[in-house]
Design an enzyme around this catalytic site. Structure first.
Site, PDB file in Angstrom:
ATOM      1  N   GLU A 249       0.816  -1.214   0.000  1.00  0.00           N
ATOM      2  CA  GLU A 249       0.000   0.000   0.000  1.00  0.00           C
ATOM      3  C   GLU A 249       0.852   1.266   0.000  1.00  0.00           C
ATOM      4  O   GLU A 249       0.413   2.319  -0.462  1.00  0.00           O
ATOM      5  CB  GLU A 249      -0.936  -0.006   1.218  1.00  0.00           C
ATOM      6  CG  GLU A 249      -2.094   0.947   1.101  1.00  0.00           C
ATOM      7  CD  GLU A 249      -3.141   0.748   2.185  1.00  0.00           C
ATOM      8  OE1 GLU A 249      -4.181   1.425   2.125  1.00  0.00           O
ATOM      9  OE2 GLU A 249      -2.927  -0.084   3.092  1.00  0.00           O
ATOM     10  N   HIS A 275       9.713 -26.164   1.701  1.00  0.00           N
ATOM     11  CA  HIS A 275       9.328 -27.372   0.960  1.00  0.00           C
ATOM     12  C   HIS A 275       8.440 -27.037  -0.239  1.00  0.00           C
ATOM     13  O   HIS A 275       7.875 -27.943  -0.851  1.00  0.00           O
ATOM     14  CB  HIS A 275       8.606 -28.352   1.887  1.00  0.00           C
ATOM     15  CG  HIS A 275       9.511 -28.997   2.885  1.00  0.00           C
ATOM     16  ND1 HIS A 275      10.236 -30.134   2.605  1.00  0.00           N
ATOM     17  CD2 HIS A 275       9.830 -28.654   4.153  1.00  0.00           C
ATOM     18  CE1 HIS A 275      10.960 -30.475   3.666  1.00  0.00           C
ATOM     19  NE2 HIS A 275      10.735 -29.587   4.619  1.00  0.00           N
ATOM     20  N   LYS A 391     -12.951   1.879  -2.567  1.00  0.00           N
ATOM     21  CA  LYS A 391     -13.924   2.215  -1.524  1.00  0.00           C
ATOM     22  C   LYS A 391     -15.083   3.044  -2.096  1.00  0.00           C
ATOM     23  O   LYS A 391     -16.240   2.849  -1.713  1.00  0.00           O
ATOM     24  CB  LYS A 391     -13.233   2.987  -0.387  1.00  0.00           C
ATOM     25  CG  LYS A 391     -12.271   2.151   0.439  1.00  0.00           C
ATOM     26  CD  LYS A 391     -11.647   3.001   1.541  1.00  0.00           C
ATOM     27  CE  LYS A 391     -10.693   2.188   2.401  1.00  0.00           C
ATOM     28  NZ  LYS A 391     -10.066   3.006   3.460  1.00  0.00           N
TER      29      LYS A 391
END
Length: 402
Positions: A249, A275, A391
């Site tokens: 951000e 792994h 938003k």
């Protein structure tokens, strides 16, 4: 080690430091290590509830969770800390079913005071239990709508300074209040952050190291655009999540030349991901830097028992080895395997142990590193127009239901 790059720096170390000093006058996170902790500790002493539920999202929760996750198994905490931070109905329901809401303090955190996710969850909580001044406290900006709500209901509130962004707010009331309530030593937290602050601004060896790292990451960003944090402790899982928000951000921006910038953060856990993801690091494209984070002292004496298993006798050399030694040897093996290749940039951070000052120092270092990278990239680390655009769209979509 030989590298090619197509970025020629136009800003000196001296200029960057001068810019940071100038920024320090109006960006508030730099001074948070020196905040007065007395109000948080006094309020913490008054809390009788056994469960503490933080209602928030992103910067309102990730830093606090990182510290709590790192420390909770090494502390005898009388209170439990929970986080309601997603609108996933299954997650909300499962978490609430595990909590006695009548023995809970709700901490509602929103810098703007109008965060849709936070208010939505708080509305739902209000349908289950009466939220009032006895079981609810608010953390927000002093003139937000959430502050007005708190005032109207005589609820205790704590301020988030306007010049402190959410992802840089962990050492403000956002993190210090809930952590103090559950029993984390917030003074020790700030001591760790303060030590890093002082070492940086005194321009000692730490300053040289972190400045060199920031410059490398930016100058070679076209070669190594992916920054992998390889944390060798499951306790750092919360730190990884916090780092991803902080890095993504803050650094994913358009610079002063209208050029898209950004470094891609990845947080993985050793030895689990050695792994899997380690294969991509070792034999995949050379587009990744690696930072391995080790814990010097796990504060745990769990050992592999001295027993023999039929058919597995060849592995008896494991008997008696402490698991803390095993995981650090795994980290060392990963580091050596990467360094042997001579073409993957890799650095190692070893933190002292599982304590407040250690995790705080690590987090404050990454905040400083983020600010430095932003200066080298000619971007604003503290805004988030890309997030805000989403938003606005969400709000419009939801208003269509009215």
């Amino acid at each position: 080690m030989q590298y090619k790059h197509n970025f020629n720096p136009t800003i000196s170390d001296e200029t960057v430091f001068a810019e940071i000093l100038k920024e320090k006058e109006h960006i508030g996170y730099y001074e948070l290590p020196f905040i007065d902790t007395k109000p948080f500790k006094e309020y913490a002493c008054s809390v009788k509830q056994s469960n503490i539920v933080v209602i928030g999202i992103g910067g309102s929760t990730l830093g606090t969770y990182a510290i709590y996750k790192f420390l909770k198994h090494s502390r005898n905490l009388e209170k439990k800390l929970f986080f309601l931070e997603t609108t996933d109905p299954i997650d909300i329901k499962s978490k609430i079913e595990a909590i006695d809401l009548n023995d809970t303090l709700f901490i509602v955190i929103s810098k703007s005071g109008t965060t849709i996710e936070t208010v939505s969850i708080f509305k739902y909580i209000n349908s289950l239990v009466k939220c009032d001044k006895n079981n609810t406290v608010v953390v927000t900006e002093n003139d937000s709508k959430l502050q007005a709500y708190a005032d109207a209901n005589a609820m205790k509130s704590f301020e988030i300074p306007k010049n402190v962004g959410g992802r840089f707010s962990v050492f403000s009331a956002v993190g210090l209040l809930p952590l103090a309530i559950v029993g984390i030593d917030i003074d020790e937290l700030l001591c760790g952050a303060k030590k890093i602050h002082n070492e940086f601004f005194e321009q000692n060896e730490f300053y040289t190291r972190i400045l060199k790292k920031a410059r490398f990451l930016v100058e070679y960003k076209y070669n190594f655009n992916i920054n992998v944090v390889f944390s060798y402790s499951s306790r750092l899982e919360g730190f990884n999540k916090w780092y991803i928000q902080l890095w993504g951000e803050s650094l994913g921006k358009v610079d002063i030349n209208d050029t898209r910038q950004g470094l891609t953060p990845i947080g993985i856990i050793g030895p689990i991901d050695q792994h899997s993801f380690l294969q991509l690091i070792v034999e995949g494209r050379r587009d990744k830097t690696v930072t391995v984070i080790k814990v010097e002292n796990f504060d745990n004496d769990l050992k592999i028992p001295d027993i023999q298993l039929e058919g597995l006798e060849d592995l008896d050399y494991l008997n008696g080895i402490a698991f803390s030694d095993l995981i650090n040897k795994q980290a060392d093996a990963t580091i050596e395997s990467i360094n042997n290749l001579n073409d993957i940039p890799c650095d190692v951070i070893t933190i002292d142990g599982v304590c407040e000052s250690a995790i705080a120092a690590l987090m404050y270092e990454y905040e400083l590193l983020t600010s430095l990278c932003a200066k080298f990239m000619y971007i604003d680390a503290y805004n988030q127009p890309g997030v805000e655009a989403g938003k606005i769209i969400l709000k419009k979509k939801l208003q269509k239901y009215i």
